[in-house]
Design an enzyme around this catalytic site. Structure first.
Site, PDB file in Angstrom:
ATOM      1  N   ASN A  33      43.829 -55.939  -5.297  1.00  0.00           N
ATOM      2  CA  ASN A  33      42.746 -56.351  -4.405  1.00  0.00           C
ATOM      3  C   ASN A  33      42.155 -55.133  -3.711  1.00  0.00           C
ATOM      4  OD1 ASN A  33      43.143 -59.508  -4.095  1.00  0.00           O
ATOM      5  ND2 ASN A  33      45.168 -58.587  -4.079  1.00  0.00           N
ATOM      6  N   ARG A  90      50.473 -63.299  -0.498  1.00  0.00           N
ATOM      7  CA  ARG A  90      50.386 -64.156  -1.681  1.00  0.00           C
ATOM      8  C   ARG A  90      49.821 -63.380  -2.865  1.00  0.00           C
ATOM      9  NH1 ARG A  90      47.169 -66.052  -5.735  1.00  0.00           N
ATOM     10  NH2 ARG A  90      45.411 -66.067  -4.287  1.00  0.00           N
ATOM     11  N   ASP A  91      48.531 -63.117  -2.861  1.00  0.00           N
ATOM     12  CA  ASP A  91      47.914 -62.458  -4.011  1.00  0.00           C
ATOM     13  C   ASP A  91      48.402 -61.026  -4.172  1.00  0.00           C
ATOM     14  OD1 ASP A  91      46.263 -62.541  -6.228  1.00  0.00           O
ATOM     15  OD2 ASP A  91      44.530 -61.779  -5.155  1.00  0.00           O
ATOM     16  N   HIS A 135      36.299 -62.729  -2.463  1.00  0.00           N
ATOM     17  CA  HIS A 135      37.598 -62.160  -2.835  1.00  0.00           C
ATOM     18  C   HIS A 135      37.348 -61.148  -3.951  1.00  0.00           C
ATOM     19  CE1 HIS A 135      42.036 -62.465  -3.624  1.00  0.00           C
ATOM     20  NE2 HIS A 135      41.632 -62.074  -4.828  1.00  0.00           N
ATOM     21  N   CYS A 188      46.619 -60.792 -10.962  1.00  0.00           N
ATOM     22  CA  CYS A 188      46.916 -62.145 -11.432  1.00  0.00           C
ATOM     23  C   CYS A 188      47.820 -62.069 -12.652  1.00  0.00           C
ATOM     24  CB  CYS A 188      45.628 -62.874 -11.786  1.00  0.00           C
ATOM     25  SG  CYS A 188      45.900 -64.524 -12.478  1.00  0.00           S
ATOM     26  N   HIS A 238      38.453 -57.624  -6.299  1.00  0.00           N
ATOM     27  CA  HIS A 238      39.417 -56.662  -6.816  1.00  0.00           C
ATOM     28  C   HIS A 238      38.661 -55.375  -7.141  1.00  0.00           C
ATOM     29  CE1 HIS A 238      43.049 -59.323  -7.539  1.00  0.00           C
ATOM     30  NE2 HIS A 238      42.120 -60.155  -7.109  1.00  0.00           N
TER      31      HIS A 238
END
Length: 304
Positions: free
Chosen positions: A253, A19-20, A211, A244, A213
């Site tokens: 990430n 996903r991300d 989470h 994003c 980055h």
């Protein structure tokens, strides 16, 4: 990392690559390729995967075909697939698709929330209350990710008290987990310690997830600090891909394989094969026609 009583520590790594890791890439992968990525992660031992995002495909075309992906993922005992939702329509799609967990994003700054979700933070929290109640009624666990918890690309510093209040609202509606997301990679270990303690005080019954980055090369130090602060789960993306689409200059990430290296060498068990994940990151880079940012994915590394 072994406690004084001789018990080895264990932590859960949540793979967010499908996903991300993909949502900000120029090349949109097919549902079949995304299913193959998920299958590789499962085979490597990953047991929690953020699989899809139930958002408008016109806004995020890389996430089109979420239902098709969910239909094709390997169903293995102990593996939990989460779907990201932003509104009630997304929740309905996620429940129909058979997700195991629902992950709702609430952005901690109004400007970023408007760009990401088309609403203020307070409006997103109102939507959260409705989504959480409906997910509970359906028997599906629901957690909240607080985006831009460490800083906003438009408003600058995010007030820690604001993050704590959002966490309180999350728990009040029954979040099983609260994730603090450093969406643009501005955080440092001192912030991790501060926000971790504030969040645990505001939401004492919810599990704590982080989470990170790696925009400024602090992501791995932040992850290890979060572990020391009692984080139950750490997010990472195979190959270090991610970002994003609504945050300027957002970078990848922290890479799953590099996080595993740091954890395993510190005596922390994850149940995941680091070499297999590194190979997956390199394979994913080939599909995306770009090299994997992860150090191990590009250059190999010390044995696990």
């Amino acid at each position: 990392m072994i406690r004084k009583d001789g018990v080895r520590l264990h932590t859960t790594v949540l793979e967010v690559g499908p996903r991300d890791g993909l949502q900000n890439e120029a090349r949109a992968l097919s549902p079949d390729d995304r299913i193959a990525l998920i299958a590789r992660c499962v085979e490597a031992g990953v047991r929690r995967i953020e699989t899809v995002s139930f958002v408008n495909p016109r806004r995020v075309p890389q996430m089109a075909g979420a239902e098709e992906v969910m239909k094709g993922v390997p169903r293995v005992d102990g593996v939990s697939y989460s779907g990201l939702v932003l509104n009630r329509r997304g929740l309905d799609r996620a429940l129909d698709a058979g997700v195991d967990e629902v992950n709702v994003v609430v952005v901690a700054s109004d400007t970023f929330c408007q760009r990401n979700q088309g609403c203020t933070t307070e409006e997103a929290l109102t939507a959260w209350d409705d989504i959480a109640a409906s997910a509970h009624a359906a028997g599906v666990p629901v957690g909240m990710t607080i985006a831009a918890a460490f800083g906003c690309p438009f408003e600058g510093e995010t007030p820690p008290a604001r993050v704590a209040e959002i966490a309180r609202r999350a728990e009040a509606a029954g979040a099983f987990e609260v994730a603090l997301a450093d969406t643009i990679g501005v955080g440092v270990p001192a912030q991790v310690r501060d926000l971790s303690r504030r969040t645990k005080q505001a939401a004492p019954t919810a599990a704590l997830r982080f989470h990170f980055h790696n925009t400024r090369n602090t992501g791995y130090a932040n992850a290890l600090t979060a572990l020391d602060e009692g984080a139950a789960v750490l997010d990472a993306s195979a190959g270090g891909f991610g970002g994003c689409p609504f945050a300027p200059a957002a970078t990848g990430n922290i890479a799953t394989e590099d996080l595993l290296y740091a954890l395993h060498r510190s005596g922390v068990e994850t149940g995941i094969d680091m070499t297999a994940i590194a190979e997956t990151g390199t394979w994913l880079g080939t599909l995306l026609d770009k090299p994997a940012p992860a150090l191990l994915g590009c250059a190999g590394g010390f044995p696990a």
